[in-house]
Structure formats: structure tokens, C-alpha cells
Write an enzyme that holds these catalytic residues in place. Sequence first.
Site, mmCIF file in Angstrom:
data_model
loop_
_atom_site.group_PDB
_atom_site.id
_atom_site.type_symbol
_atom_site.label_atom_id
_atom_site.label_comp_id
_atom_site.label_asym_id
_atom_site.label_seq_id
_atom_site.Cartn_x
_atom_site.Cartn_y
_atom_site.Cartn_z
ATOM 1 N N GLU A 22 69.583 4.857 64.668
ATOM 2 C CA GLU A 22 70.896 4.454 65.179
ATOM 3 C C GLU A 22 70.931 4.654 66.696
ATOM 4 O OE1 GLU A 22 74.064 4.521 61.957
ATOM 5 O OE2 GLU A 22 74.024 6.529 62.806
ATOM 6 N N GLY A 31 79.114 1.946 59.924
ATOM 7 C CA GLY A 31 80.345 2.682 60.195
ATOM 8 C C GLY A 31 81.563 1.799 60.006
ATOM 9 N N GLY A 32 82.089 1.269 61.105
ATOM 10 C CA GLY A 32 83.356 0.532 61.096
ATOM 11 C C GLY A 32 83.444 -0.551 60.032
ATOM 12 N N GLY A 56 79.542 1.890 67.169
ATOM 13 C CA GLY A 56 80.968 1.701 67.415
ATOM 14 C C GLY A 56 81.271 0.945 68.688
ATOM 15 N N ASN A 84 79.410 4.795 56.165
ATOM 16 C CA ASN A 84 79.863 6.078 56.703
ATOM 17 C C ASN A 84 81.325 5.917 57.108
ATOM 18 O OD1 ASN A 84 80.346 8.413 58.117
ATOM 19 N ND2 ASN A 84 78.961 7.934 59.820
ATOM 20 N N TRP A 85 82.209 6.518 56.321
ATOM 21 C CA TRP A 85 83.649 6.317 56.569
ATOM 22 C C TRP A 85 84.199 7.230 57.653
ATOM 23 C CZ3 TRP A 85 85.551 5.801 50.759
ATOM 24 C CH2 TRP A 85 85.115 4.548 50.276
ATOM 25 N N LYS A 86 83.389 8.139 58.144
ATOM 26 C CA LYS A 86 83.812 9.053 59.218
ATOM 27 C C LYS A 86 85.159 9.700 58.869
ATOM 28 C CE LYS A 86 81.142 6.262 62.361
ATOM 29 N NZ LYS A 86 80.811 5.941 63.733
ATOM 30 N N SER A 130 76.829 -1.007 64.871
ATOM 31 C CA SER A 130 77.621 -2.243 64.926
ATOM 32 C C SER A 130 77.081 -3.339 64.003
ATOM 33 C CB SER A 130 77.740 -2.749 66.372
ATOM 34 O OG SER A 130 78.414 -1.794 67.170
ATOM 35 N N GLU A 136 77.187 11.505 66.372
ATOM 36 C CA GLU A 136 78.496 12.096 66.709
ATOM 37 C C GLU A 136 78.468 13.607 66.472
ATOM 38 O OE1 GLU A 136 80.917 9.446 64.363
ATOM 39 O OE2 GLU A 136 80.500 7.820 65.768
HETATM 40 C C1 PEP Z 1 77.560 4.927 62.404
HETATM 41 O O1 PEP Z 1 78.477 5.634 62.809
HETATM 42 O O2 PEP Z 1 76.632 5.422 61.750
HETATM 43 C C2 PEP Z 1 77.608 3.511 62.718
HETATM 44 C C3 PEP Z 1 76.527 2.816 62.547
HETATM 45 O O3 PEP Z 1 78.819 3.026 63.181
HETATM 46 P P1 PEP Z 1 79.177 1.494 63.503
HETATM 47 O O4 PEP Z 1 78.624 0.656 62.392
HETATM 48 O O5 PEP Z 1 80.661 1.467 63.580
HETATM 49 O O6 PEP Z 1 78.509 1.168 64.812
#
Ligand code: PEP
Length: 265
Positions: free
Chosen positions: A174, A240-241, A180, A10-12, A219, A103
Site C-alpha cells: 500500500e 478502504g473508502g 485515501g 478495511n472499514w477503518k 484508492s 495509518e
Molecule cells: C487502506 O486504507 O488500506 C486503503 C487502501 O484505503 P483507500 O482504498 O481508501 O485508499
Amino acid sequence: MSRAMWVIGNWKQHHLPEAAMTCARTIADGVAAASAGAHRVSVGVAPPYLSLAAARTACRPVSDLWLFAQDVGAQDTGAHTGEVGPAMIAHAGCSGSIVGHSERRADYGDTDGLVRRKLHAVLSAGLHAVLCVGERLESRDAGTHESVVLTQLSLALSDLSPELVGPRLIIAYEPVWAIGTGRTATGEQAAAMHRCIRGWLGQTWATAGSDRSILYGGSVKPDNAGALVAAGDIDGFLVGGASLEAPSLLAIVRATATAPVVQAP
Ligand code: PEP
């Protein structure tokens, strides 16, 4: 029995078209080698709408990489300023969409009712949906995390039949406190919630619960992905990140494909 395993990035709100194209191409080039482990892992990316067309050049049917939207409108067309509906994301080359990301729920008014409408819309259009559920830290601390997640799930899935959904519904657990933050759920915490979700699905949808892919998100990094899969009943990740750089996402795919998989019935 084996369930489909996924790693979806997920590149947000990151990666303008040029960066999205470069990143998607590098992932597409490495995906076959990275996912060739003990079990097959399907890999997807969810760029921002603006960058879908650029990323698409690297995605299926050109390569094995799947393209997803990060969100989807609940209607196909009409006077809905700013919305992009299921038919539009399909036209942009997406195989499906993330729905109900925390989010969106926390910051953009995606109530349980709206999440349900978006989910119905995307599945009715024949697309995949990655439905996100997860509790906030207060609920985890109060011990109400399972009921919070099952309530989100039952509201989102109400009036959906396993026949309509088929294999196209993917669930992503999640925990909000792990997104994040650098704080990952332990393998035991994630596996326990996945078993709880699967048990609920089994009661609600009979056999359709046991073959449903349930991903973990929060994370996830190359160095914790393998241990999470090995904790049991985790069918891959929403990332995500750590998905923003191709080598990092590919390392997570590799760790997922080579970890010993424990899938409870
Ligand atoms: C997400 O936003 O779906 C996510 C899992 O982010 P991160 O991996 O950065 O915690």
C-alpha cells in the site's frame, strides 16, 4: 500455479454496529455471485472492534465472507489498557487481522518492532495476518521505494519461518501516497513492486515466496480494479473508502474475479 486471490475491505473508523451488520449482510448475500469468475476470490471485511459482533452474524461460517480485525495487540492478555489481543479477536469471530497499516505506523506509534511483535502474535495464534508495507511519497520520488518496502518486510518477518506462517500470511503493498488520496499507483508501478517483494520472498523463503498472495491497496475502485489485476502479479486488493458501500466492494470483487490474471512464477 495459482495463488489465492483476496479482496478485503478495511472499514477503518466507520460503521456503527447496525450499519456494519447491514453492509456485511449485503456483501455476504452477493459474494458468491460476484466472486464466480475465471478464478475464485476470497472476500473479507475488517470492521471496527465495536462492530465485529454485529458483522459476524453475516460472516463465516454462515456465509463465505471472512471477518478480520483492523489491528491486533501483541499480547493475549494482561495489564494493557485499550489493547485487544489475538485470542480476543479470535473469540470475536475474526479469522485474522490487518497488521502494520500505514495509518497505525504514522499516527499510533506502530514501529517496525511493534509490527513484528503483532505479526508474530497473530500468526502464532493460528490466525491470518494481512501485513501492510508501503513507501511514502518522498521515497517514491527519491527512488528508494523498493529498499524501504523490503526493509519493512524483512524487519516484520525476521525470525518467522515459512512453516509457522503457512498460507496464513497475506502481504498488502500500500503506497502511502495512494491511500485515501484518489491517486492510484499505475498497474506497472504496483506490478513492479509486487515482483520485487516476491523476488525477495523467494530468496528468503525459497518456494514459499511464489505461492504468497500479495495484494495492492491505495484508492482501488470498481473502475480501476480490473486493469490493476491485468497488469500482472497482483493477487487482489485491500480496499478502504470503496469498501464502505456493499455494491462498490462487490463490484471490485467482480472486476477481480473476471480480470485476466497474470501471475509470474
Ligand atoms: C487502506 O486504507 O488500506 C486503503 C487502501 O484505503 P483507500 O482504498 O481508501 O485508499
